[in-house]
Each structure stands twice: as C-alpha cells, then as structure tokens.
Motif scaffolding. Structure first.
Motif, mmCIF file in Angstrom:
data_model
loop_
_atom_site.group_PDB
_atom_site.id
_atom_site.type_symbol
_atom_site.label_atom_id
_atom_site.label_comp_id
_atom_site.label_asym_id
_atom_site.label_seq_id
_atom_site.Cartn_x
_atom_site.Cartn_y
_atom_site.Cartn_z
ATOM 1 N N TYR A 5 -10.674 -8.951 -1.783
ATOM 2 C CA TYR A 5 -9.520 -9.649 -1.225
ATOM 3 C C TYR A 5 -8.341 -9.626 -2.196
ATOM 4 N N ILE A 6 -8.644 -9.767 -3.483
ATOM 5 C CA ILE A 6 -7.578 -9.707 -4.493
ATOM 6 C C ILE A 6 -6.911 -8.333 -4.479
ATOM 7 N N ILE A 7 -7.727 -7.295 -4.365
ATOM 8 C CA ILE A 7 -7.176 -5.932 -4.322
ATOM 9 C C ILE A 7 -6.265 -5.757 -3.117
ATOM 10 N N TRP A 8 -6.698 -6.239 -1.967
ATOM 11 C CA TRP A 8 -5.865 -6.129 -0.757
ATOM 12 C C TRP A 8 -4.575 -6.932 -0.881
ATOM 13 N N ILE A 9 -4.633 -8.063 -1.564
ATOM 14 C CA ILE A 9 -3.416 -8.854 -1.788
ATOM 15 C C ILE A 9 -2.435 -8.081 -2.656
ATOM 16 N N HIS A 10 -2.948 -7.442 -3.711
ATOM 17 C CA HIS A 10 -2.091 -6.632 -4.580
ATOM 18 C C HIS A 10 -1.457 -5.495 -3.785
ATOM 19 N N VAL A 11 -2.261 -4.814 -2.985
ATOM 20 C CA VAL A 11 -1.735 -3.711 -2.169
ATOM 21 C C VAL A 11 -0.642 -4.220 -1.242
ATOM 22 N N ALA A 12 -0.887 -5.358 -0.611
ATOM 23 C CA ALA A 12 0.099 -5.915 0.328
ATOM 24 C C ALA A 12 1.401 -6.277 -0.385
ATOM 25 N N VAL A 13 1.289 -6.861 -1.580
ATOM 26 C CA VAL A 13 2.491 -7.256 -2.333
ATOM 27 C C VAL A 13 3.324 -6.032 -2.700
#
Length: 352
Positions: A5-13
């Motif tokens: 989930y953290i990785i996906w948040i970084h990608v989204a940002v």
C-alpha cells in the motif's frame, strides 16, 4: 500499513505531481522547443515525458537521501559515511541529469532545455547543488522522520496488543486453578462424609471443566453459555452444601447471540460463596442478570459471614478488574458496596 500500500501511495503521489506540472505547461505550450508544434495528443505526450524525466531526477535525489543519508545521520550516527553518500548522490544526480537531457530529451523528444546554449560542468554542479539537492534533501529527511515515527507508533500498538493478549491469557489461567481448587475441596468433603451426592457433584464438576477447557479458552463466549456455566456452578455449590445453600439466580431481558468476556462473573460468585452466608433462608445470595442486545447488568449480593476466619480476598477481584480494563475500556462500570452486613457487586457492561 502494508508495504504494497505504501508503494502504491508513492506511485500515486508521483503521478499526481507529474500531471500537476504537465497540464499547465502543455496548456500554455511553455517549452520553447515545442512552440511551433500544434496542440495535439502527441504534444501532450512529449510534455508528459519531459516531466517524467525531470521528476526522475527529483525522485533520485529524494529517495537516495531518504534511504542512504538520513539513516547514517540520525540512526547510525556515521557522519563520514553520510558525507560520502552526499558526494556520491551529487555525482549520480549530475550523471543522471546529463543522460536524461542529452540522451533522451534532445535526440528522442527534440527538447533542448538550454535553447542551444553550451552547458558547462560548473553550471550542472551548481544547479544541482543549489536547486535540486537542498529541497529534496529536506523532503527526504522529513519523510524519513515521518515514516520512522509512524513505524514506532505501530510497533508500540502491536506490543501493547501482544502484552494485553499475554496478560489476558495469564489472567484466564488463574481462574481455572482457583475454581478447581475450591470445587475439589467441596467434593472431597462430600466423599469424606460418604455422601450420595459426591458422584453427582463430580459429574457436575466434569461438565463445568469441559466448558472451561473447550470454550473458556476463547476471549469471548455467548452470554447464554456463560449463564449455563453459572447455573452449573450454583448447582455444584448446592450439592456441596447438602441442600443448605440458599442462592437465587434470576435472568431478565433478552439473551440471544450477545457475547461476553469468558468466565467474567465467576470471581464475584466465588467471592460470595467464600465470604458470604449461604445458609440463611431469609438472606440468600442474590444474583440477577439483566440483558439487552447491547447492554448487560449483573448484580450479586450476599450477607457477610463475620465469623469467618479467612478474610483474604484472593486474586479473583483484582483479576476481574484488570480483565475489565483490558477487554471493556471505557465500556464498563463496576461498583462494589460493603456495609456491616452485606456485600454487593454491580457490574454494567456495554456489549457493542
């Protein structure tokens, strides 16, 4: 929070940052190299790829400082290695920026960030050092602290849960031997007196222990199962007292699928049996349980046996107080009233 989930948040940002930069400059056709090109989807892709290239430089600066410099500075306190990493990161940024601008922007996209002007090594170094590095160095440090604070809080919460679970297991392990010890003493007395009730009492104890071993190991159990358990305990006490135990147990309200902390009432019941007068028909031990779908009230009162030599309260009441704090934080009210003659316990629980 899980790593994926953290990785996906970084990608989204990063996607949001790229789009936030791309859309305005595309709308105004801000790049000199593209000023003669008409607005089209192809032009938008060119702008988008340019911003991806620029963001790759800032991302390299951000993550390298977060992953390498910050841990050396603030965790390992290895300042020499931190300075070494800073120098290496600066060199990596210079090399990567050169690759992006002169191996990708210019030959592939036709974008010249310098409008034909020559670029010196001094300019590259100063621009990286004064523009990219300070801002994203600080962002990396801030993120490092934020992430470590969050992880520390998570570890503290997990540790508290593990400690609470271990404590509850320990508290439940105290209940079983305590009750078992008292019951075996009662049955021993019946056996010693050659009472015909001894086999019946032993069978009743077997049923009680079966519940405690099979179902009492869970944190919560159906209220109706706990009521049946109390009824068996009361019946065992009556048998042990040869029918001279006066105990009134009433249940009022709705008893369905509500769940309650396992073996929660037994400490109060044992306390009443141990320190109360059970042989006075005019003042029986009174137990009343009133339940709704989301609330429960349990009251037990007994006349005090002032002639009893053993005045110790044991671990039972302290045990149940601790369990209530762990399992019903802010959702219970325990009131214990004592006067010269009577001892009364009133417990209110919010079940949901």
């Amino acid at each position: 929070m899980k790593r994926k989930y953290i990785i996906w948040i970084h990608v989204a940002v990063w996607i949001l940052l790229i789009l936030n930069h791309t859309v305005p400059i595309f709308q105004h056709n801000a790049f000199h190299s593209f000023k003669d090109l008409p607005h089209s989807f192809g032009l938008f892709i060119k702008y988008l790829l340019c911003e991806v290239g620029f963001c790759s430089i800032t991302a390299l600066c951000f993550y390298s400082n977060y992953l390498f410099v910050a841990p050396q500075l603030f965790v390992k306190r290895n300042y020499f290695k931190a300075v070494l990493y800073i120098v290496l990161i600066l060199l990596a940024l210079i090399c990567w920026r050169y690759i992006v601008e002169f191996w990708f922007f210019k030959p592939v996209l036709g974008f010249d960030n310098y409008r034909g002007r020559p670029v010196t090594a001094e300019y590259y170094i100063s621009n990286i050092f004064y523009y990219y590095f300070p801002a994203y160095f600080i962002y990396g440090i801030i993120y490092f602290f934020a992430e470590n604070w969050y992880r520390t809080k998570q570890l503290e919460q997990e540790l508290q849960k593990e400690q609470a679970a271990a404590e509850l297991t320990f508290l439940r392990s105290q209940i079983n031997p305590h009750f078992l010890f008292n019951s075996i003493n009662d049955i021993y007395s019946l056996t010693y007196q050659r009472s015909d009730q001894a086999p019946v009492a032993l069978l009743k104890l077997s049923e009680i222990l079966r519940y405690m071993l099979r179902e009492g190991k869970d944190d919560f159990m159906l209220l109706q199962s706990e009521i049946k358990y109390l009824e068996n305990v009361i019946e065992l006490q009556r048998i042990s007292a040869k029918g001279n135990a006066y105990i009134d147990f009433t249940v009022e309200g709705y008893v369905g699928n509500q769940k309650i902390a396992t073996l929660l009432f037994i400490a109060f019941v044992e306390n009443a049996f141990k320190h109360g007068v059970l042989t006075d028909a005019a003042n029986p031990v009174k137990m009343h349980l009133q339940a709704t779908n989301d609330r429960l009230q349990f009251t037990i009162s007994n006349k005090k046996n002032n002639d009893q030599k053993d005045k110790t309260g044991g671990i039972g009441l302290n045990n149940v107080r601790r369990r209530l704090l762990l399992m019903y934080p802010g959702k219970h009210n325990l009131a214990i009233n004592e006067d010269a003659e009577f001892y009364t316990v009133n417990l209110e629980l919010q079940l949901t």
